[in-house]
Design a protein around this motif. Structure first.
Motif, mmCIF file in Angstrom:
data_model
loop_
_atom_site.group_PDB
_atom_site.id
_atom_site.type_symbol
_atom_site.label_atom_id
_atom_site.label_comp_id
_atom_site.label_asym_id
_atom_site.label_seq_id
_atom_site.Cartn_x
_atom_site.Cartn_y
_atom_site.Cartn_z
ATOM 1 N N ASP A 121 -63.450 59.005 -22.068
ATOM 2 C CA ASP A 121 -64.315 57.862 -21.791
ATOM 3 C C ASP A 121 -63.955 57.188 -20.467
ATOM 4 O O ASP A 121 -64.811 56.557 -19.830
ATOM 5 N N GLN A 122 -62.685 57.292 -20.071
ATOM 6 C CA GLN A 122 -62.238 56.667 -18.828
ATOM 7 C C GLN A 122 -62.487 57.546 -17.608
ATOM 8 O O GLN A 122 -62.357 57.094 -16.475
ATOM 9 N N TRP A 123 -62.830 58.797 -17.834
ATOM 10 C CA TRP A 123 -63.081 59.723 -16.729
ATOM 11 C C TRP A 123 -64.565 59.739 -16.375
ATOM 12 O O TRP A 123 -65.427 59.804 -17.261
ATOM 13 N N ASP A 124 -64.870 59.698 -15.090
ATOM 14 C CA ASP A 124 -66.253 59.930 -14.680
ATOM 15 C C ASP A 124 -66.478 61.438 -14.595
ATOM 16 O O ASP A 124 -65.557 62.238 -14.761
ATOM 17 N N ASP A 125 -67.711 61.852 -14.337
ATOM 18 C CA ASP A 125 -68.041 63.276 -14.323
ATOM 19 C C ASP A 125 -67.266 64.031 -13.252
ATOM 20 O O ASP A 125 -66.883 65.191 -13.447
ATOM 21 N N HIS A 126 -67.014 63.378 -12.120
ATOM 22 C CA HIS A 126 -66.301 64.042 -11.032
ATOM 23 C C HIS A 126 -64.867 64.366 -11.450
ATOM 24 O O HIS A 126 -64.365 65.473 -11.213
ATOM 25 N N ARG A 127 -64.202 63.408 -12.100
ATOM 26 C CA ARG A 127 -62.824 63.653 -12.527
ATOM 27 C C ARG A 127 -62.773 64.688 -13.644
ATOM 28 O O ARG A 127 -61.857 65.519 -13.698
ATOM 29 N N LEU A 128 -63.763 64.647 -14.532
ATOM 30 C CA LEU A 128 -63.803 65.638 -15.616
ATOM 31 C C LEU A 128 -63.886 67.048 -15.030
ATOM 32 O O LEU A 128 -63.130 67.947 -15.441
ATOM 33 N N LYS A 129 -64.763 67.261 -14.075
ATOM 34 C CA LYS A 129 -64.898 68.589 -13.468
ATOM 35 C C LYS A 129 -63.639 68.974 -12.708
ATOM 36 O O LYS A 129 -63.254 70.145 -12.674
ATOM 37 N N ASP A 130 -62.983 67.970 -12.104
ATOM 38 C CA ASP A 130 -61.765 68.229 -11.337
ATOM 39 C C ASP A 130 -60.617 68.683 -12.241
ATOM 40 O O ASP A 130 -59.795 69.517 -11.858
ATOM 41 N N GLN A 131 -60.540 68.102 -13.461
ATOM 42 C CA GLN A 131 -59.446 68.401 -14.381
ATOM 43 C C GLN A 131 -59.772 69.504 -15.383
ATOM 44 O O GLN A 131 -58.893 69.991 -16.095
ATOM 45 N N LEU A 132 -61.041 69.909 -15.431
ATOM 46 C CA LEU A 132 -61.512 70.787 -16.503
ATOM 47 C C LEU A 132 -60.752 72.104 -16.579
ATOM 48 O O LEU A 132 -60.468 72.611 -17.673
ATOM 49 N N ASP A 133 -60.389 72.659 -15.441
ATOM 50 C CA ASP A 133 -59.700 73.951 -15.437
ATOM 51 C C ASP A 133 -58.315 73.885 -16.053
ATOM 52 O O ASP A 133 -57.753 74.922 -16.432
ATOM 53 N N ARG A 134 -57.742 72.682 -16.177
ATOM 54 C CA ARG A 134 -56.386 72.534 -16.717
ATOM 55 C C ARG A 134 -56.379 72.144 -18.184
ATOM 56 O O ARG A 134 -55.328 72.135 -18.823
ATOM 57 N N VAL A 135 -57.548 71.798 -18.739
ATOM 58 C CA VAL A 135 -57.610 71.301 -20.119
ATOM 59 C C VAL A 135 -57.759 72.463 -21.090
ATOM 60 O O VAL A 135 -58.657 73.296 -20.961
ATOM 61 N N ALA A 136 -56.868 72.515 -22.086
ATOM 62 C CA ALA A 136 -56.943 73.544 -23.127
ATOM 63 C C ALA A 136 -57.440 72.971 -24.444
ATOM 64 O O ALA A 136 -57.971 73.698 -25.281
ATOM 65 N N VAL A 137 -57.243 71.654 -24.632
ATOM 66 C CA VAL A 137 -57.607 71.015 -25.900
ATOM 67 C C VAL A 137 -58.265 69.668 -25.626
ATOM 68 O O VAL A 137 -57.747 68.858 -24.846
ATOM 69 N N PHE A 138 -59.403 69.433 -26.275
ATOM 70 C CA PHE A 138 -60.019 68.112 -26.322
ATOM 71 C C PHE A 138 -59.908 67.637 -27.774
ATOM 72 O O PHE A 138 -60.417 68.297 -28.683
ATOM 73 N N ALA A 139 -59.237 66.493 -27.987
ATOM 74 C CA ALA A 139 -59.002 65.982 -29.339
ATOM 75 C C ALA A 139 -59.636 64.613 -29.509
ATOM 76 O O ALA A 139 -59.878 63.893 -28.536
ATOM 77 N N ARG A 140 -59.891 64.257 -30.762
ATOM 78 C CA ARG A 140 -60.478 62.964 -31.099
ATOM 79 C C ARG A 140 -61.777 62.732 -30.330
ATOM 80 O O ARG A 140 -61.999 61.678 -29.753
ATOM 81 N N VAL A 141 -62.632 63.764 -30.307
ATOM 82 C CA VAL A 141 -63.872 63.648 -29.548
ATOM 83 C C VAL A 141 -65.059 63.413 -30.475
ATOM 84 O O VAL A 141 -65.033 63.761 -31.660
ATOM 85 N N THR A 142 -66.101 62.830 -29.926
ATOM 86 C CA THR A 142 -67.342 62.565 -30.644
ATOM 87 C C THR A 142 -68.366 63.631 -30.280
ATOM 88 O O THR A 142 -68.164 64.404 -29.327
ATOM 89 N N PRO A 143 -69.507 63.681 -31.000
ATOM 90 C CA PRO A 143 -70.551 64.639 -30.623
ATOM 91 C C PRO A 143 -71.009 64.476 -29.177
ATOM 92 O O PRO A 143 -71.270 65.463 -28.489
ATOM 93 N N ALA A 144 -71.091 63.226 -28.696
ATOM 94 C CA ALA A 144 -71.502 62.993 -27.304
ATOM 95 C C ALA A 144 -70.477 63.571 -26.332
ATOM 96 O O ALA A 144 -70.837 64.114 -25.280
ATOM 97 N N HIS A 145 -69.178 63.469 -26.676
ATOM 98 C CA HIS A 145 -68.136 64.052 -25.834
ATOM 99 C C HIS A 145 -68.311 65.572 -25.745
ATOM 100 O O HIS A 145 -68.204 66.177 -24.667
ATOM 101 N N LYS A 146 -68.551 66.214 -26.903
ATOM 102 C CA LYS A 146 -68.688 67.667 -26.934
ATOM 103 C C LYS A 146 -69.847 68.122 -26.047
ATOM 104 O O LYS A 146 -69.741 69.109 -25.302
ATOM 105 N N LEU A 147 -70.935 67.380 -26.116
ATOM 106 C CA LEU A 147 -72.109 67.695 -25.307
ATOM 107 C C LEU A 147 -71.771 67.576 -23.822
ATOM 108 O O LEU A 147 -72.143 68.436 -23.008
ATOM 109 N N ARG A 148 -71.041 66.538 -23.472
ATOM 110 C CA ARG A 148 -70.663 66.318 -22.069
ATOM 111 C C ARG A 148 -69.737 67.424 -21.558
ATOM 112 O O ARG A 148 -69.875 67.889 -20.427
ATOM 113 N N ILE A 149 -68.817 67.849 -22.394
ATOM 114 C CA ILE A 149 -67.875 68.905 -22.001
ATOM 115 C C ILE A 149 -68.614 70.221 -21.749
ATOM 116 O O ILE A 149 -68.387 70.898 -20.741
#
Length: 870
Positions: A562-590
């Motif tokens: 929630d604290q990350w904007d789309d630019h930071r999410l894309k920047d960090q995405l290659d390093r993320v192996a696990v997304f936890a405690r996420v909502t349906p909206a989070h899953k859609l965004r990922i």
């Protein structure tokens, strides 16, 4: 409960008319006619229909009828697959409760769940599905499994609502323990499930990679047809030929250039692949989806029920002196200290701890006879309670076997964080048994049990036990403590002066087959990502066990997201192996972020919370057993056994089928180019027409049919799961396939034209020369089909025995060609002539030279590629 009057029948009827039925509106399914008409929405199909019209205009009725038959066959095959799948989906179980018990007009009544309305008072108990969203009015130790909405495997305790702390239940969740009274607050589309289902309507389903590639191929073929038509017509007109005749000749050549069988063969190959996948428990809803799996670069997987068993189990037991781990094997020992088996009978502390687990429990143990005749233990109730009961039963400790009788019970609640019972043992001894949160229970213990007897529980010893609890928690274990003491009487359930017995660590373990499945994904250069609603610590531990999360990888929670904007999410995405405690909206965004990076994304899941992301993904995969109807509706593939390994098998099948599609595209286009080269160069050189329309039709029927279909059944090459996934924008002619097709087509055409010209120069009649061209074209194509079995190996390097259907198809086609030449009735139909032995030898020699030249070119290209790699 009698104090609730509930709604009156009149009020309920008015509210039902106002709010509608308590059902999530299903997306209207396409009718059979619309489903059939949809099979023709394809560029190549349009080209074939245009070719049909051109053939009919030129009087080639048999050619037109043949093309129409192929187009119709393709449409029927696609329709049958889609229709059969839709009917299968209709038979899958419904998610919502079919009936509900309510209070209406002051009395209990059983009504269809569809008739529930806001304000209804509903009664639920263990084993029931919650029929609608509501507030908890009363709870008798009620616990609900909400994993379908939250992704968490742990049960959620429900307590009576108060104004400052409302306690809600949600439609579709399962009551695992206790009973309760709820007041309905939302029905149908107003429920949490309905809200998530509504998100699906805003998601557009795009074309699959295969559909994009076939569309690209259709454009190439369409442009090629126009060029051929224009060049031939212009050449003839410049030579002084009648313009109208030249235009008809150009159109005829264009029709010959169209691979009429391609759509049907693609559909047949996909349908056969789908059939193989059904046998392996993967149901494909949309035919092209099987190929899309083959180019997946990322698999986003839910944890609970997909990578894990969705079943709490006891992993380890810790007495004050030992760590004992459990192995859930069918035969042999279950309890081990290191690699040494532990006897429960001889281990006093372990036996007492398991006794508490068996007696101080609200779950129920039953036995069932297995298919092998053995006895299987089963437990019903809250998942944690059931897991403890089964672990005790593995050690031969059950309430019935030991003869324990519970006299008084103080049930678990969230405030006390423990459960206590007073029970009588088989020798008449009374004891107070308790289990609960370690920090709470240790405060009520004064001693602890060792093999030597009872010891005083000092502060130092308590700190060591709490350190063990923290250590177990870091391994994603849910920890419970066990204790007991002598009872003062049959009603004594006071929680004080206990003797500490030990700790139990429980978790929802990974599926055994998931380990190998993840390893295969890594080898195939597919990146697995876990997306779950569970705790970060639990998710990390499971992901590390499965090698999804490796050193340096990140675990990101929904709060961080929630604290990350789309630019930071894309920047960090290659390093993320696990997304936890996420909502349906989070899953859609990922999923959207991954797609924007150019990935082909597969998303697995079973709960309603997974449905929007599943629909958004390039390939959505739902669980057939544990999946909800909403999820299955959104998915392209349904795993009937809920097995992650089945998904990996589907990925492999997708890669194989795409490789086979490239193989028969190579084969069909090379053959069609050969036909065009033969006709085109003969006209440029002023030679007679080498092939008559009926003979071109025979060639297409003999070579484009059975051999191409059999080529689509080619088994996968050994390295198919060791290659990186294809690039999403990769052309179907990539890796030199276009050049290979063009070269081989030219060689086929020049060889045919050479035989035709040689026979004419030798004084053979035109009918015999055309027969020689016909046989040469057919034989070169039938030899070429064996070359197309591999893009990296020659036809001599691939054993015939690996695809006997292809050998059989070529034999049938060669027999038909021979009959057309040497069987008198067929000669009259196809206007052929019997050939001499010398002429036949020449034809065979010329046909054999072509694959030798192709093999040399392939060897030179492979050597060059190896040198570049070095």
């Amino acid at each position: 409960m009698e104090r609730y009057e509930g709604l009156s029948s009149r009020e309920a009827a008015e509210l039902l008319a106002e709010h509608g039925e308590n059902a999530i509106k299903e997306k209207r399914r396409s009718g059979a006619l619309a489903m059939f008409a949809g099979q023709f929405r394809d560029a190549l199909m349009m080209i074939l229909l245009a070719a049909t019209a051109a053939s009919a205009a030129m009087g080639e009725i048999s050619e037109a009828l043949t093309i129409i038959a192929i187009v119709f066959l393709n449409a029927v095959l696609g329709f049958l697959q889609e229709y059969r799948t839709e009917r299968t989906l209709e038979k899958l179980g419904e998610l919502s409760a079919p009936t509900a018990e309510v209070i209406r007009d002051g009395a209990r009544r059983q009504i269809p769940a569809r008739e529930l309305v806001p304000g209804d008072i509903a009664l639920v108990e263990a084993g029931d599905r919650i029929p609608a969203d509501g507030l908890v009015l009363e709870s008798a130790v009620m616990c609900c499994d909400e994993s379908m909405l939250t992704g968490e495997s742990d049960g959620v305790e429900k307590v009576p609502s108060i104004p400052e702390r409302p306690c809600k239940v949600y439609m579709g969740s399962l009551v695992t323990k206790g009973r309760g009274v709820i007041q309905v607050t939302g029905t149908g589309g107003s429920t949490e499930m309905g809200r998530i289902a509504g998100m699906l309507g805003s998601i557009e389903v795009g074309q699959t990679p295969l559909q994009k590639r076939l569309a690209q191929l259709s454009k190439v073929i369409g442009l090629g047809c126009l060029v051929v038509c224009a060049v031939v017509a212009a050449t003839g007109i410049l030579r002084g030929e009648p313009p109208f005749e030249m235009l008809l000749t150009g159109v005829s050549l264009s029709v010959a250039a169209v691979p009429e069988g391609l759509p049907a063969i693609v559909t047949i190959a996909l349908a056969m692949s789908v059939g193989r996948m059904v046998k392996r428990n993967a149901l494909v809803r949309r035919l092209h989806a099987v190929e899309t799996l083959g180019c997946a670069t990322v698999i986003c997987s839910d944890k609970t029920g997909t990578l894990t068993e969705n079943r709490m189990t006891v992993q380890e037991l810790r007495t004050p002196e030992q760590i004992i781990r459990l192995r859930y094997q069918r035969k042999g020992d279950s309890f081990f200290c290191g690699e040494n088996p532990v006897s429960v009978r001889d281990h006093t502390g372990l036996r007492m701890m398991l006794t508490v687990a068996a007696v101080c429990s609200s779950a129920v143990l039953t036995t069932k006879k297995g298919v092998d005749g053995g006895i299987r233990n089963q437990a019903s109730g809250e998942p944690t309670e059931a897991a403890l009961l089964l672990a005790a039963a593995r050690g031969g400790v059950t309430r019935e076997k030991l003869g324990w009788e519970v006299l008084r019970e103080q049930p678990f609640d969230s405030a006390r964080k423990r459960m206590t019972v007073c029970a009588k043992g088989p020798d008449g001894t009374l004891r107070v048994l308790t289990k609960g949160a370690p920090d709470v229970l240790l405060e009520r213990c004064t001693r602890y049990l060792t093999q030597k007897g009872e010891q005083t529980l000092t502060k130092e010893k308590k700190d060591k036990i709490l350190a063990q609890v923290a250590e177990m928690g870091e391994s994603a274990l849910r920890v419970l403590a066990f204790a007991w003491r002598p009872a003062a009487g049959p009603t004594d359930v006071q929680e004080r002066d206990f003797i500490f017995l030990g700790l139990a660590g429980l978790m929802d373990p990974p599926r055994q087959e998931a380990f190998e499945a993840v390893r295969k994904c890594r080898r195939a250069h597919i990146r697995p990502i876990m997306i779950t609603g569970d705790h970060g610590v639990t998710a990390r531990a499971i992901a590390q066990q499965l090698k999804i999360c490796r050193e340096g990888d990140l675990v990101v929670t929904g709060a961080q997201l929630d604290q990350w904007d789309d630019h930071r999410l894309k920047d960090q995405l290659d390093r993320v192996a696990v997304f936890a405690r996420v909502t349906p909206a989070h899953k859609l965004r990922i999923v959207r972020a991954l797609k924007e990076q150019g990935n082909i994304v597969a998303m697995t899941g079973d709960g309603v919370n997974d449905a929007p992301a599943i629909k958004e993904a390039d390939i959505g995969v739902a669980m057939g057993k544990g999946g909800t109807d909403v999820t299955k509706e959104a998915a392209s593939v349904i795993l009937l056994d809920d097995n992650f390994a089945t998904l990996v098998a589907a990925v492999e099948e997708g890669r194989i089928i795409y490789g086979n599609i490239r193989k028969f595209i190579r084969y069909l286009l090379s053959c069609n180019i050969g036909e065009v080269v033969t006709m085109f160069f003969a006209m440029l050189m002023g030679m007679p027409v080498p092939l008559l329309p009926i003979q071109i039709l025979l060639i297409n029927l003999v070579t484009d049919g059975l051999p191409a279909i059999a080529l689509g059944l080619e088994p996968g090459e050994p390295e198919v799961m060791s290659r990186p996934p294809r690039q999403p924008d990769e052309s179907i002619f990539s890796h030199g396939l276009g050049a290979t097709i063009l070269l081989r087509g030219i060689l086929i055409g020049l060889t045919t034209l050479g035989v035709f010209g040689w026979m004419l120069r030798q004084g053979a009649p035109l009918e015999a020369a055309r027969t020689g061209a016909l046989l040469t074209l057919i034989l070169t194509q039938l030899i070429h089909v064996f070359e197309c079995r591999s893009e990296t190996r020659s036809l001599f390097a691939v054993p015939l025995s690996s695809n006997p259907k292809l050998v059989g198809a070529v034999t049938v086609s060669a027999s038909v060609a021979a009959a057309a030449v040497w069987w008198a009735p067929a000669r009259e139909i196809f206007l052929t002539a019997a050939l001499s032995g010398q002429q036949l030898q020449l034809i065979i020699l010329c046909c054999a030279i072509v694959p030798v030249i192709s093999g040399l070119v392939l060897a030179l290209r492979s050597g060059k590629s190896r040198r570049l790699e070095e």
